[in-house]
Design an enzyme around this catalytic site. Structure first.
Site: not given
Ligand code: NAP
Length: 247
Positions: A65, A156, A160
């Site tokens: 992205v 981060y 956000k």
């Molecule tokens: P995650 O489990 O680490 O999954 C991240 C996903 O993003 C994976 O599918 C990864 O694909 C993909 N990704 C990473 N870098 C990328 C790039 N440069 N281009 C395209 N795809 C990319 O993360 P998550 O916890 O589900 O988080 C998802 C969203 O929620 C994020 O924006 C995060 O900041 C937000 N969020 C998460 C939490 C939390 O507690 N988990 C809290 C608040 C907000 P690959 O595996 O192929 O790298």
């Protein structure tokens, strides 16, 4: 009739965690889904297979992205396969946590380029299609930590918080276009992103959450599904799904 039959969605970072559950929720309602990922094709392929088991079309597309050219290719491939784009979920995000005094330039740049630059790149390249269609839903995934202080996350948090400014100003610009743009902001949610955290740190986090538990990715996906199925008069807003963490 399923609510998203005939609609087409791109979910960035749709291969794991929150993005995976969003992709599945949209596919279950009949949408054709582009499951975007960066590195791990196997995980993306599994999500595609699950969506196809719902009898909805899906395809995995690798594109960083943070890279405008790669996203342009993904959008072209999407239009070649599906002919339209109705929903863009800017979910892909990373963290590279360090206290500010130890923050490297690379850690700063990578997080800003992915989390905030990624929202710009995908929205910039998908929006012309939505404007032509005179309709579309853009949902950006924010974070509780873009709204409250978070030790070790200046990069981060800034990324956000930046999404909040981008979303509101873009929603104003798009007011009459038929395209809405909103934020779904998770709190601490059980995904790989939290897997590195020691148990005692997770215990302290839970203690600060009024509902006293982490969120599930499925619960965040429900917020996205609501916006793209029932949110016709909602724009420029942020839905917090965080167990009360930011009250
Ligand atoms: P995650 O489990 O680490 O999954 C991240 C996903 O993003 C994976 O599918 C990864 O694909 C993909 N990704 C990473 N870098 C990328 C790039 N440069 N281009 C395209 N795809 C990319 O993360 P998550 O916890 O589900 O988080 C998802 C969203 O929620 C994020 O924006 C995060 O900041 C937000 N969020 C998460 C939490 C939390 O507690 N988990 C809290 C608040 C907000 P690959 O595996 O192929 O790298």
């Amino acid at each position: 009739m399923r609510k998203l039959e005939g609609k087409v969605a791109i979910v960035t970072g749709g291969s794991r965690g929150i993005g995976r559950d969003i992709a599945l929720a949209l596919g279950k309602e009949g949408a054709g889904v582009v499951v975007n990922y960066a590195r791990n094709q196997d995980e993306a392929d599994k999500v595609v297979a699950e969506i196809m088991a719902y009898d909805s079309p899906a395809v995995a597309i690798r594109a960083n992205v943070a890279n405008h050219e790669e996203i342009a290719e993904m959008v072209t491939a999407t239009l070649e396969k599906f002919g339209r784009i109705d929903i863009l979920v800017n979910n892909a995000g990373i963290n590279r946590d360090k206290s500010f005094k130890n923050m490297t330039v690379d850690a700063w740049n990578e997080v800003i380029a992915t989390n905030l630059g990624g929202v710009f790149n995908c929205t910039h390249l998908v929006l012309p299609t939505m404007l032509n269609q005179k309709s579309g839903f853009i949902v950006n995934i924010g974070s509780a930590n873009g709204q409250v202080a978070s030790f070790g996350q200046t990069n981060y948090s800034a990324s956000k918080a930046g999404i909040i400014g981008l979303t509101r100003s873009l929603a104003l610009e798009l007011g009459r276009s038929g395209v809405t743009v909103n934020i779904v902001s998770p709190g601490f949610t059980s995904t790989d992103m939290l897997s590195g955290m020691p148990d005692d740190v997770l215990d302290k986090i839970r203690a600060k959450i009024p509902m006293n538990r982490l969120g599930a990715a499925e619960e965040v996906a429900k917020g996205v599904l609501f916006l793209v199925t029932e949110g016709s008069y909602i724009t420029g807003q942020q839905i917090n799904i965080n167990g009360g963490y930011t009250m």
